[in-house]
Write a protein that holds these residues in place. Sequence first.
Motif, PDB file in Angstrom:
ATOM      1  N   ASP A 109      19.797  77.069  61.465  1.00 58.29           N
ATOM      2  CA  ASP A 109      20.534  76.383  60.403  1.00 58.29           C
ATOM      3  C   ASP A 109      19.633  75.849  59.296  1.00 58.29           C
ATOM      4  O   ASP A 109      20.136  75.433  58.242  1.00 58.29           O
ATOM      5  CB  ASP A 109      21.344  75.230  60.994  1.00 58.29           C
ATOM      6  N   ASP A 110      18.314  75.847  59.517  1.00 63.16           N
ATOM      7  CA  ASP A 110      17.394  75.343  58.496  1.00 63.16           C
ATOM      8  C   ASP A 110      17.210  76.326  57.347  1.00 63.16           C
ATOM      9  O   ASP A 110      16.763  75.935  56.272  1.00 63.16           O
ATOM     10  CB  ASP A 110      16.023  75.033  59.117  1.00 63.16           C
TER      11      ASP A 110
ATOM     12  N   VAL B 125      20.698  86.025  54.756  1.00 66.09           N
ATOM     13  CA  VAL B 125      20.046  87.187  55.370  1.00 66.09           C
ATOM     14  C   VAL B 125      18.926  86.713  56.301  1.00 66.09           C
ATOM     15  O   VAL B 125      18.749  87.227  57.415  1.00 66.09           O
ATOM     16  CB  VAL B 125      19.493  88.144  54.307  1.00 66.09           C
ATOM     17  N   ALA B 126      18.182  85.709  55.857  1.00 60.80           N
ATOM     18  CA  ALA B 126      17.120  85.146  56.695  1.00 60.80           C
ATOM     19  C   ALA B 126      17.713  84.518  57.955  1.00 60.80           C
ATOM     20  O   ALA B 126      17.145  84.638  59.044  1.00 60.80           O
ATOM     21  CB  ALA B 126      16.323  84.111  55.905  1.00 60.80           C
ATOM     22  N   ARG B 127      18.863  83.866  57.810  1.00 54.58           N
ATOM     23  CA  ARG B 127      19.531  83.276  58.985  1.00 54.58           C
ATOM     24  C   ARG B 127      19.909  84.355  59.983  1.00 54.58           C
ATOM     25  O   ARG B 127      19.748  84.192  61.190  1.00 54.58           O
ATOM     26  CB  ARG B 127      20.785  82.502  58.564  1.00 54.58           C
TER      27      ARG B 127
ATOM     28  N   SER C 245      38.302  78.737  69.095  1.00 54.75           N
ATOM     29  CA  SER C 245      37.312  77.745  68.680  1.00 54.75           C
ATOM     30  C   SER C 245      35.922  78.303  68.950  1.00 54.75           C
ATOM     31  O   SER C 245      35.254  77.926  69.912  1.00 54.75           O
ATOM     32  CB  SER C 245      37.525  76.432  69.449  1.00 54.75           C
ATOM     33  N   PHE C 246      35.488  79.237  68.082  1.00 56.49           N
ATOM     34  CA  PHE C 246      34.192  79.864  68.228  1.00 56.49           C
ATOM     35  C   PHE C 246      33.244  79.352  67.146  1.00 56.49           C
ATOM     36  O   PHE C 246      33.659  78.703  66.187  1.00 56.49           O
ATOM     37  CB  PHE C 246      34.310  81.389  68.135  1.00 56.49           C
ATOM     38  N   ASP C 247      31.957  79.672  67.294  1.00 61.32           N
ATOM     39  CA  ASP C 247      30.957  79.248  66.318  1.00 61.32           C
ATOM     40  C   ASP C 247      31.274  79.829  64.938  1.00 61.32           C
ATOM     41  O   ASP C 247      31.935  80.866  64.817  1.00 61.32           O
ATOM     42  CB  ASP C 247      29.560  79.697  66.747  1.00 61.32           C
ATOM     43  N   SER C 248      30.753  79.155  63.915  1.00 59.37           N
ATOM     44  CA  SER C 248      31.025  79.595  62.544  1.00 59.37           C
ATOM     45  C   SER C 248      29.960  80.550  62.008  1.00 59.37           C
ATOM     46  O   SER C 248      30.035  80.968  60.849  1.00 59.37           O
ATOM     47  CB  SER C 248      31.111  78.377  61.614  1.00 59.37           C
ATOM     48  N   ASP C 249      28.966  80.908  62.835  1.00 59.45           N
ATOM     49  CA  ASP C 249      27.944  81.845  62.375  1.00 59.45           C
ATOM     50  C   ASP C 249      28.478  83.276  62.412  1.00 59.45           C
ATOM     51  O   ASP C 249      29.639  83.508  62.766  1.00 59.45           O
ATOM     52  CB  ASP C 249      26.675  81.716  63.214  1.00 59.45           C
ATOM     53  N   ASP C 250      27.634  84.238  62.045  1.00 53.47           N
ATOM     54  CA  ASP C 250      28.080  85.634  61.977  1.00 53.47           C
ATOM     55  C   ASP C 250      28.593  86.130  63.322  1.00 53.47           C
ATOM     56  O   ASP C 250      29.627  86.806  63.395  1.00 53.47           O
ATOM     57  CB  ASP C 250      26.935  86.529  61.494  1.00 53.47           C
TER      58      ASP C 250
ATOM     59  N   LYS D 260      28.267  70.482  65.181  1.00 53.66           N
ATOM     60  CA  LYS D 260      28.049  71.885  65.524  1.00 53.66           C
ATOM     61  C   LYS D 260      28.966  72.354  66.644  1.00 53.66           C
ATOM     62  O   LYS D 260      29.146  73.555  66.845  1.00 53.66           O
ATOM     63  CB  LYS D 260      26.588  72.114  65.918  1.00 53.66           C
ATOM     64  N   ASP D 261      29.544  71.415  67.413  1.00 49.78           N
ATOM     65  CA  ASP D 261      30.432  71.805  68.507  1.00 49.78           C
ATOM     66  C   ASP D 261      31.365  70.649  68.838  1.00 49.78           C
ATOM     67  O   ASP D 261      31.195  69.518  68.334  1.00 49.78           O
ATOM     68  CB  ASP D 261      29.623  72.221  69.749  1.00 49.78           C
TER      69      ASP D 261
END
Length: 602
Positions: free
Chosen positions: A487-488, A493-495, A313-318, A347-348
Amino acid sequence: MAGFISKETVDAVNNTIDIVQLVGEYTKLERRGGNDWWGCCPFHGEKTASFHVDGDQKFYYCFGCHASGNAVKFIMEMEKISYPDALVSLAKKCGVAVKYEDGAPPADYKRDDTADRLIELYERTASMFHYMLVETPQGKKALDYITKRGLTRETIEKFKLGYAPADTKWLHKFLLGKNFSAEFLAKSGLFSQKYPDYSFFADRLMFPIFNRKGQVVAFGGRVLPPANEKERKYLNSGDLPQFKKRETLFGFNFAKNSIRENKRIIFCEGNMDVIAYHQCGLDYAVATLGTALTEEHIKMIQGFVAEGTVYLSFDSDDAGRKATWKAVKLCREHNLTVKIISLKGGKDPAEIMLKFGGENLTAQVNSAILDSDFILNTLGEMYPVDTPEGKTKAAFAFFSYVDSLQSDIQKESSLEQLCQAFNLKPEAVKRDFNNRDKAKERINIRQENNQKESRAKIIPDAELRGLTAVTANLDQFKVLRSAVAEDDFTNPVARRLYKVLEGCFNDNAFTIRDILGRCEDDSLVALITESLSSGVYQSEQVGIIVKDTINLIKRNKLDARRNKLLQRIRDYTVVTSEDEAQLKSLLAEKMELDKQVQTLGK
């Protein structure tokens, strides 16, 4: 022999200790008649139980690796300690007084009790922090924060959550008053090395970190909102005699029995994730402590879930995806079944628990997908799998997962799954898999030849131009991060670049060298270095560009909200007076959003 632990003590320990209970703290044991117990060996990885414990004769034997001995030998091997230290530890555990042949230990033997004394210190400090949280006005801010996040008083008590006072010298004075010496405190990890009376943790929500026995051995501290932007959000104790990050899991002391019974474990990224899962009844969740999943962590839990399932159960970002990928391969190399939890609606786990309740979180855990499905879905997003080149890259990335599998049947089944996912011919996939080293070498050569071309592919939009401008004047990042978050950004690529900037900023490593060092995308590095070299973003321009970027991002968020609101208004059916009032409320909300959009210059 004079000076050695007496035979009386040795016999008392061997006769008193419950070896089944002792071994059961390290691996799951099942009775197979009488007082014979079997489980997976804690000394080597296995899926089929070959580790035998005889509760009556008080010995163990592994038919796989041939490890054997009594309770003292077991603790020596598991904890990597000497024979006298193991005896003393077990004597303390079962309440046996340690006696020596001549009334005292030998002159050349001195048991190192540093870890025991540090545990005593950390236990006392944890109790004090807990008292500060739940009983004092100073802790009200922290107590309100976790209460608003949905934690119950029972959960707060269970995890012994606490509050570290804002006065950085308070803790040192308190502990000196409890007869701890200044010399001992200076080496405790609780205080600054440069300023020994300054607490490492101040004005933070405190998470005691327990060992498998339930003793406090370290702390994690979270800054409280509104946070000073210069402060790191999370702080963890460094390695100490009683605490090693690579060998410790947050919540394992609470979770181990449930892991054993349910044959499943959830690995999380953060302490709050673990606490939320436990409060919702999913009390087999644990977290790593600022490190990736390690071999030592797997060894801790392998005996409990050898025939069960590991949930990630880890974050969904890169970064979360990379951590998931590495954890999957590590677990598979140890022959463990893996599923991935992809949380939706928050988010969690804590946010999902607060918004939707524990049943929703439980349902999402039960809907976890197999690791192979997760990896194939991820590769389908990473590569253009509608092209031969994209399919090739995705397949070779998937081969590294297949390599981690321990069964030929699993390997063959996974390759078939790959073929179905990307519409590939099995014969071609098997040829490339069997000759993957040579084929990969050819692909790498082609990639090197096309490197300059691939670097030129990033065409910066307004979001990315704003972030690139910030790298030319790093002082502007404080302005940017005060107004927007990762997240905004809509541009992936900017994220990624914002995440790199945020990470360097939080780690006080905020230089161009550090930023470039953390950019894993060569094309992004090329974009940054080209803009810096060309001087396209002069310092006097950057402030205007950052302001425009902030306004753009805010306007895009408002537009998204406005479009959703318009759709609700269009779909709304008025039947009752309450419906009419609700429609008026929606229209008023739309008017307010219109005003905000106009203010931003639309």
